[in-house]
Design a protein around this motif. Structure first.
Motif: not given
Lengths: 215, 334
Positions: A111-124
């Motif tokens: 979940e933390s890793a996914y949070g980092a990705i969401k914070e940097l990019g806007e990919a859905k």
């Protein structure tokens, strides 16, 4: 409660490094279809450099993930440097102070890793990125744990969902990143980030299964 | 692949070392091996100008570090964004206490790394603002300009932003001038033969002999159409037909024109192309205030050409006219 000792977790990162090294050519080839063909080369450079820095160090999972993340972030650049750099740094941070990594800790790590990705990019989901692998993989892991399945079974279900997610990118049109410039022409090829993410989750799963077997 | 390199994985560090040695009078290394700075930077009382991007675009990006242009640059791998750490170091090298303008191109990796670098710089109390170049018309339709890539128009953005900073502009004024420059700028590229990333060793796309790719990107991103290879005059016409209606540029406008080869184009052919561009603009009542023709922003060994047109007002004219000195652009009043 099944789990493994965080102190023994450096093997997860060793496995990741080997996976990327072995798939260097494959990842670049995939990237070449709709990207600029250097995904495998850059990833291999970063992971190999990180391993050089940590192989003689006495590190647990947290320290090894942190070194990997810092190296990708500080030495690789591109978009994969910050994305995977933060991915592993946040994983490391979620393990702070933990001696035992059980299913709940592993889930928190994902979940933390996914949070980092969401914070940097806007990919859905559906944008043809690594999120198409990561999102269903985490969902499957959580679902399995919630329904009372073991850590090991949850990992199997995570890998199966990651693979399906990765394969789903073949028919998608890229909405984000360099391949998005291709529009319709990006259909009919896998996304290199989705593939590397799948290979890494599969590798981590395999390493954890081995540690669980030893406990 | 026939290239003048050593280990293909080391082309960037090898190039950086050569660049430092070749320009000791105005280029200096920094504590970060992927950050170079203007020898006089940071300049007291002046807003710092920073850029950065992947390598393989010589003279961009390092070639625009110099007097009245860019103060510090972050150097990435071939076609790959510099790290957040490199952008952060470049910001620190350029900062003289008046803030730093990061003027760069719209690419996902660069955007992420600059964002992280800005957070670190702000923690240090450095004020940072950015302008994202998005001048490449074929990379996204009108109405979706925010998705467009930055290409050779970046050179004019650095020229304008650098001159504004040198003239004593505040950070807000420098950002506003650079933003105005890019808002008034449109570009298009044509590819005739692909480029090869040294560490990959083979072309990363193909263009059949006798064909050309119109609207190609600076990394070989596919264009909008593949056509029979046309004459230079027809290429000039197609390029203007794409660019002019987009802004739009109209009769009575004054413009700066920048024609750049993509790396393997004989400079002679750039002048053949420009000759027609000037003629066609004249027919439309658009006059060229200042032309630039040469290899200003390339794409490794790609064969092809880009056309960039910027509409100018009195402020932009003054900034475009300012003297400057760098490897990629040397300008003085004569």
């Amino acid at each position: 409660m099944d789990g493994f000792k965080a102190a023994k977790g450096k093997v997860l990162v060793e496995g990741l490094v080997k996976t990327i090294q072995e798939n260097k050519g494959y990842l670049s080839e995939i990237d070449g279809a709709i990207g600029d063909g250097d995904h495998g080369i850059n990833m291999n450079k970063g992971f190999s450099l990180a391993w050089e820095r940590m192989q003689d160090e006495d590190l647990g999972l947290e320290g090894a993930l942190k070194t990997l993340g810092q190296t990708l972030l500080n030495d690789i650049g591109g978009s994969m440097g910050p994305l995977y750099g933060q991915f592993f740094r946040k994983m490391a941070r979620s393990l702070k102070g933990k001696e035992e990594v059980d299913a709940a800790a592993f889930e928190a790590m994902l979940e933390s890793a996914y949070g980092a990705i969401k914070e940097l990019g806007e990919a859905k989901v559906g944008d043809k990125t690594l999120v198409d692998t990561l999102d269903p993989a985490i969902g499957a892991f959580k679902g399995a744990v919630e329904s009372g399945k073991s850590f090991s079974v949850a990992l199997d279900e995570m890998v199966a969902a990651a693979e399906k997610g990765k394969d789903s990118t073949f028919d998608l049109v890229a909405k984000i990143g360099r391949s998005a410039r291709l529009g319709e022409r990006s259909r009919g090829a896998l996304d290199a980030g989705a593939v590397s993410c799948f290979l890494m989750l599969k590798s981590m799963s395999g390493s954890v299964q081995q540690l669980l077997g030893e406990e | 692949m026939q290239r003048i390199i050593n280990n293909p994985d080391n082309v960037v560090p090898d190039m950086v070392q050569g660049f430092i040695k070749a320009h000791p009078d105005f280029i200096q290394p920094t504590g970060h091996e992927r950050v170079l700075k203007y020898a006089k930077a940071p300049i007291e009382g002046k807003v710092g100008i920073v850029t950065g991007g992947g390598s393989g675009h010589k003279p961009a990006f390092v070639g625009y570090v110099g007097k009245n242009l860019v103060d510090a640059v972050a150097v990435g791998e071939i076609f790959s964004s510099p790290t957040a750490g490199a952008f952060y170091q470049a910001i620190k090298e350029a900062d003289a206490g008046k803030g730093v303008a990061v003027l760069y191109g719209n690419y996902a990796g660069d955007v992420m790394n600059v964002k992280m670098a800005m957070e670190d710089a702000e923690d240090d109390g450095i004020e940072v603002k950015t302008v994202l170049a998005n001048d490449d018309v074929p990379s996204a339709p009108k109405g979706d300009e925010a998705k467009r890539r930055g290409v050779a128009g970046e050179v004019l953005m650095w020229k304008v932003g650098g001159a504004k900073a040198a003239a004593g502009g505040s950070l807000e004024e420098v950002i506003a001038a650079a933003q105005k420059a890019i808002n008034n700028t449109r570009s298009v590229g044509i590819g005739l033969a692909p480029c090869t990333i040294p560490s990959v060793g083979k072309p990363n796309f193909s263009i059949e002999p006798g064909k050309m790719e119109f609207g190609i990107g600076h990394h070989g991103e596919p264009g909008v159409k593949i056509t029979e290879l046309k004459s230079a005059d027809e290429m000039a016409q197609m390029s203007l037909e794409t660019i002019l209606p987009d802004l739009p540029f109209e009769s009575g406008d004054e413009v700066v024109v920048l024609v750049s080869g993509l790396g393997a184009t004989p400079v002679m052919e750039e002048y053949i192309f420009f000759n027609k561009v000037e003629e066609l603009l004249g027919e439309k009542g658009i006059s060229i205030y200042r032309p630039y023709v040469g290899d200003y922003f390339t794409s490794l060994d790609m064969m092809g050409i880009t056309l960039t047109v910027m509409k100018v007002d009195d402020e932009l004219k003054g900034l475009i006219d300012a003297d400057c000195y760098s490897m990629g652009m040397k300008q003085m009043k004569i």
